[in-house]
Design a protein around this motif. Structure first.
Motif, PDB file in Angstrom:
ATOM      1  N   GLN A 183      29.982  37.292  56.817  1.00 24.67           N
ATOM      2  CA  GLN A 183      29.885  37.087  58.263  1.00 24.67           C
ATOM      3  C   GLN A 183      28.706  37.878  58.829  1.00 24.67           C
ATOM      4  O   GLN A 183      28.876  38.875  59.530  1.00 24.67           O
ATOM      5  N   PRO A 184      27.470  37.455  58.541  1.00 30.37           N
ATOM      6  CA  PRO A 184      26.308  38.231  58.986  1.00 30.37           C
ATOM      7  C   PRO A 184      26.215  38.372  60.503  1.00 30.37           C
ATOM      8  O   PRO A 184      25.774  39.400  61.001  1.00 30.37           O
ATOM      9  N   ALA A 185      26.668  37.380  61.258  1.00 33.24           N
ATOM     10  CA  ALA A 185      26.609  37.472  62.724  1.00 33.24           C
ATOM     11  C   ALA A 185      27.519  38.594  63.225  1.00 33.24           C
ATOM     12  O   ALA A 185      27.136  39.379  64.092  1.00 33.24           O
ATOM     13  N   ALA A 186      28.725  38.679  62.676  1.00 25.57           N
ATOM     14  CA  ALA A 186      29.647  39.747  63.067  1.00 25.57           C
ATOM     15  C   ALA A 186      29.092  41.108  62.653  1.00 25.57           C
ATOM     16  O   ALA A 186      29.207  42.090  63.400  1.00 25.57           O
ATOM     17  N   TYR A 187      28.499  41.156  61.474  1.00 22.77           N
ATOM     18  CA  TYR A 187      27.905  42.402  60.981  1.00 22.77           C
ATOM     19  C   TYR A 187      26.811  42.895  61.937  1.00 22.77           C
ATOM     20  O   TYR A 187      26.783  44.058  62.320  1.00 22.77           O
ATOM     21  N   LEU A 188      25.920  41.977  62.335  1.00 28.47           N
ATOM     22  CA  LEU A 188      24.845  42.359  63.255  1.00 28.47           C
ATOM     23  C   LEU A 188      25.383  42.749  64.624  1.00 28.47           C
ATOM     24  O   LEU A 188      24.861  43.649  65.279  1.00 28.47           O
ATOM     25  N   LYS A 189      26.437  42.076  65.072  1.00 27.90           N
ATOM     26  CA  LYS A 189      27.040  42.425  66.366  1.00 27.90           C
ATOM     27  C   LYS A 189      27.598  43.847  66.328  1.00 27.90           C
ATOM     28  O   LYS A 189      27.422  44.622  67.276  1.00 27.90           O
ATOM     29  N   ILE A 190      28.247  44.191  65.241  1.00 28.60           N
ATOM     30  CA  ILE A 190      28.792  45.549  65.099  1.00 28.60           C
ATOM     31  C   ILE A 190      27.652  46.567  65.111  1.00 28.60           C
ATOM     32  O   ILE A 190      27.742  47.606  65.769  1.00 28.60           O
ATOM     33  N   LEU A 191      26.573  46.258  64.391  1.00 30.68           N
ATOM     34  CA  LEU A 191      25.425  47.174  64.386  1.00 30.68           C
ATOM     35  C   LEU A 191      24.862  47.339  65.791  1.00 30.68           C
ATOM     36  O   LEU A 191      24.527  48.447  66.219  1.00 30.68           O
ATOM     37  N   ALA A 192      24.757  46.228  66.532  1.00 30.45           N
ATOM     38  CA  ALA A 192      24.226  46.290  67.898  1.00 30.45           C
ATOM     39  C   ALA A 192      25.127  47.121  68.800  1.00 30.45           C
ATOM     40  O   ALA A 192      24.649  47.850  69.674  1.00 30.45           O
ATOM     41  N   LEU A 193      26.433  47.038  68.588  1.00 31.18           N
ATOM     42  CA  LEU A 193      27.361  47.831  69.401  1.00 31.18           C
ATOM     43  C   LEU A 193      27.256  49.322  69.100  1.00 31.18           C
ATOM     44  O   LEU A 193      27.574  50.159  69.953  1.00 31.18           O
ATOM     45  N   LEU A 194      26.806  49.661  67.905  1.00 31.19           N
ATOM     46  CA  LEU A 194      26.672  51.077  67.543  1.00 31.19           C
ATOM     47  C   LEU A 194      25.415  51.722  68.108  1.00 31.19           C
ATOM     48  O   LEU A 194      25.338  52.941  68.213  1.00 31.19           O
ATOM     49  N   VAL A 195      24.432  50.891  68.473  1.00 29.57           N
ATOM     50  CA  VAL A 195      23.180  51.416  69.020  1.00 29.57           C
ATOM     51  C   VAL A 195      23.378  51.727  70.498  1.00 29.57           C
ATOM     52  O   VAL A 195      23.912  50.895  71.237  1.00 29.57           O
ATOM     53  N   PRO A 196      22.955  52.892  70.966  1.00 29.65           N
ATOM     54  CA  PRO A 196      23.114  53.205  72.393  1.00 29.65           C
ATOM     55  C   PRO A 196      22.357  52.203  73.263  1.00 29.65           C
ATOM     56  O   PRO A 196      21.260  51.774  72.924  1.00 29.65           O
ATOM     57  N   ARG A 197      22.962  51.814  74.380  1.00 26.27           N
ATOM     58  CA  ARG A 197      22.326  50.846  75.280  1.00 26.27           C
ATOM     59  C   ARG A 197      21.130  51.453  76.001  1.00 26.27           C
ATOM     60  O   ARG A 197      20.149  50.791  76.231  1.00 26.27           O
ATOM     61  N   GLU A 198      21.252  52.678  76.386  1.00 30.06           N
ATOM     62  CA  GLU A 198      20.152  53.343  77.084  1.00 30.06           C
ATOM     63  C   GLU A 198      19.804  54.628  76.353  1.00 30.06           C
ATOM     64  O   GLU A 198      20.681  55.313  75.847  1.00 30.06           O
ATOM     65  N   HIS A 199      18.555  54.894  76.329  1.00 30.91           N
ATOM     66  CA  HIS A 199      18.105  56.157  75.764  1.00 30.91           C
ATOM     67  C   HIS A 199      17.168  56.770  76.785  1.00 30.91           C
ATOM     68  O   HIS A 199      16.069  56.275  76.994  1.00 30.91           O
ATOM     69  N   LYS A 200      17.625  57.807  77.435  1.00 32.20           N
ATOM     70  CA  LYS A 200      16.841  58.428  78.491  1.00 32.20           C
ATOM     71  C   LYS A 200      15.830  59.380  77.869  1.00 32.20           C
ATOM     72  O   LYS A 200      16.178  60.298  77.132  1.00 32.20           O
ATOM     73  N   VAL A 201      14.566  59.130  78.162  1.00 33.47           N
ATOM     74  CA  VAL A 201      13.499  59.971  77.654  1.00 33.47           C
ATOM     75  C   VAL A 201      12.861  60.666  78.846  1.00 33.47           C
ATOM     76  O   VAL A 201      12.424  60.016  79.789  1.00 33.47           O
ATOM     77  N   GLU A 202      12.837  61.967  78.797  1.00 30.77           N
ATOM     78  CA  GLU A 202      12.212  62.724  79.877  1.00 30.77           C
ATOM     79  C   GLU A 202      10.911  63.317  79.363  1.00 30.77           C
ATOM     80  O   GLU A 202      10.867  63.904  78.295  1.00 30.77           O
ATOM     81  N   HIS A 203       9.869  63.128  80.150  1.00 28.98           N
ATOM     82  CA  HIS A 203       8.563  63.653  79.777  1.00 28.98           C
ATOM     83  C   HIS A 203       8.411  65.053  80.358  1.00 28.98           C
ATOM     84  O   HIS A 203       8.641  65.276  81.536  1.00 28.98           O
TER      85      HIS A 203
END
Length: 123
Positions: free
Chosen positions: A28-48
């Motif tokens: 189930q590669p689609a489910a696998y990729l969805k799980i990976l996407a859910l593990l990645v943070p949606r926002e990554h705040k970078v302060e300069h």
């Protein structure tokens, strides 16, 4: 209770988790990729922060000396530091599509005219 739950999940994962992940990836590669996407943070705040500008001349000299010493240790001998000044970057081109920009200059820009709408057959 939360600690017990996490411990139970860890025991279960150690028992069959890697095999289950591999099976989902293959079947189930689609489910696998969805799980990976859910593990990645949606926002990554970078302060300069410009730490270099806040340093004194003595602190900058100490940093340069430290870097020279570190580089010499890695290189196994003395290193040469290049003196330079930073220049501002060039402005990016106005057009995002370079191919279309060149096509417009070769043929000349063309205004688009709306197409005539066809009436459905039978009207």
């Amino acid at each position: 209770m939360n600690g017990e739950f996490i411990a139970a999940l860890l025991r279960d994962f150690r028992h069959g988790g890697p095999k289950a992940i591999e099976r989902v990836r293959r079947t189930q590669p689609a489910a696998y990729l969805k799980i990976l996407a859910l593990l990645v943070p949606r926002e990554h705040k970078v302060e300069h922060s410009d730490v270099i500008k806040s340093l004194s001349d003595q602190e900058l000299e100490a940093m340069i000396e430290y870097l020279k010493t570190s580089l010499e240790a890695q290189a196994g001998g003395p290193v040469k530091v290049i003196e330079a000044t930073a220049e501002p970057a060039l402005d990016p081109p106005k057009s995002k599509n370079r191919l279309m920009l060149e096509a417009d200059t070769a043929v000349g820009p063309r205004e688009r005219t709306p197409r005539k709408m066809r009436l459905p057959a039978g009207e």
